[in-house]
Design a protein around this motif. Structure first.
Motif, PDB file in Angstrom:
ATOM      1  N   VAL A  53      51.926  41.232  52.354  1.00 40.02           N
ATOM      2  CA  VAL A  53      50.702  41.420  51.575  1.00 40.02           C
ATOM      3  C   VAL A  53      49.549  41.961  52.408  1.00 40.02           C
ATOM      4  N   GLY A  56      51.087  45.935  52.629  1.00 37.82           N
ATOM      5  CA  GLY A  56      51.560  46.451  51.359  1.00 37.82           C
ATOM      6  C   GLY A  56      52.824  47.263  51.530  1.00 37.82           C
ATOM      7  N   LEU A 124      53.640  43.788  44.336  1.00 32.99           N
ATOM      8  CA  LEU A 124      52.296  43.271  44.088  1.00 32.99           C
ATOM      9  C   LEU A 124      51.241  44.007  44.904  1.00 32.99           C
ATOM     10  N   VAL A 125      51.627  44.455  46.108  1.00 35.36           N
ATOM     11  CA  VAL A 125      50.682  45.124  47.005  1.00 35.36           C
ATOM     12  C   VAL A 125      51.277  46.459  47.425  1.00 35.36           C
ATOM     13  N   GLU A 127      50.547  50.199  49.445  1.00 36.68           N
ATOM     14  CA  GLU A 127      49.754  50.813  50.504  1.00 36.68           C
ATOM     15  C   GLU A 127      49.357  52.221  50.083  1.00 36.68           C
ATOM     16  N   LYS A 149      48.543  51.398  36.010  1.00 36.69           N
ATOM     17  CA  LYS A 149      48.748  50.386  37.049  1.00 36.69           C
ATOM     18  C   LYS A 149      48.344  49.024  36.493  1.00 36.69           C
ATOM     19  N   ASP A 151      46.963  45.292  36.309  1.00 35.71           N
ATOM     20  CA  ASP A 151      45.878  44.628  37.034  1.00 35.71           C
ATOM     21  C   ASP A 151      46.403  43.766  38.175  1.00 35.71           C
ATOM     22  N   GLY A 152      47.606  43.237  38.036  1.00 35.34           N
ATOM     23  CA  GLY A 152      48.174  42.376  39.062  1.00 35.34           C
ATOM     24  C   GLY A 152      48.619  43.099  40.318  1.00 35.34           C
ATOM     25  N   VAL A 153      48.631  44.422  40.292  1.00 40.10           N
ATOM     26  CA  VAL A 153      49.038  45.206  41.462  1.00 40.10           C
ATOM     27  C   VAL A 153      47.792  45.580  42.254  1.00 40.10           C
ATOM     28  N   ARG A 154      47.793  45.209  43.532  1.00 50.45           N
ATOM     29  CA  ARG A 154      46.666  45.487  44.421  1.00 50.45           C
ATOM     30  C   ARG A 154      47.033  46.644  45.343  1.00 50.45           C
ATOM     31  N   VAL A 155      46.063  47.511  45.631  1.00 54.16           N
ATOM     32  CA  VAL A 155      46.277  48.635  46.537  1.00 54.16           C
ATOM     33  C   VAL A 155      45.448  48.391  47.793  1.00 54.16           C
ATOM     34  N   VAL A 156      46.099  48.447  48.953  1.00 54.05           N
ATOM     35  CA  VAL A 156      45.399  48.320  50.228  1.00 54.05           C
ATOM     36  C   VAL A 156      45.406  49.680  50.910  1.00 54.05           C
TER      37      VAL A 156
END
Length: 161
Positions: A53, A56, A124-125, A127, A149, A151-156
């Motif tokens: 996490v 990503g 979930l994460v 890159e 996309k 909402d539960g998917v985070r982009v770093v």
């Protein structure tokens, strides 16, 4: 020949069971996979990539699909394995599948179970390189998915000065 660990009861696998495992893995069809252990190791590597996490998952959606080929091969080989081998390896497969589910989200409005369920999940994460466009919020290479996309998917981002 390394295929499976000895059963918990200490009774080694028979030559027939080893041969059935070899045949099942070959029928699972993953190129140079070779052993049941290597299929599990490949699946474990994918799961560990999903669990990172901090960084990503970096590859694009088509590469993600390709990374899942080890789980595809396990899915094809699984019903062909001797029952005793399935019983021995079931806890490991269930644990890896559970970890994968925990590190991913399901596709919206798609069944979460059924054949090849792992192809209907997203890390979930993800890159993304800093400063590049994000069509629909997706990092490049993920915008090909047929939905926005979640909402539960985070982009770093990486590459920020």
């Amino acid at each position: 020949m390394e295929l499976t660990p000895d059963p918990v009861d200490g009774t080694p696998l028979t030559a027939e069971e080893y041969e059935a495992v070899r045949a099942a893995v070959a029928a699972g069809g993953r190129g140079g996979a070779g052993t049941l252990n290597s299929l599990f190791a490949g699946w474990r590597d994918v799961v560990e990539d999903m669990e990172d996490v901090e960084e990503g998952y970096g590859p694009c959606a088509p590469q993600f699909d390709d990374d899942l080929s080890c789980r595809d091969a396990l899915g094809r080989a699984w019903p062909l394995l001797p029952p005793r081998v399935r019983a021995i390896r079931r806890p490991e497969l269930d644990e890896l599948d559970g970890r994968f589910r925990a590190a991913t989200v399901p596709w919206p409005d798609r069944p979460e179970e059924g054949p090849r369920w792992w192809h209907r999940r997203i890390p979930l994460v993800l890159e993304a390189e800093a400063g590049l466009p994000r069509p629909g919020g997706w990092p490049l290479g993920w915008e090909i998915l047929p939905f926005p996309k979640p909402d539960g998917v985070r982009v770093v981002e990486w590459g920020r000065p």
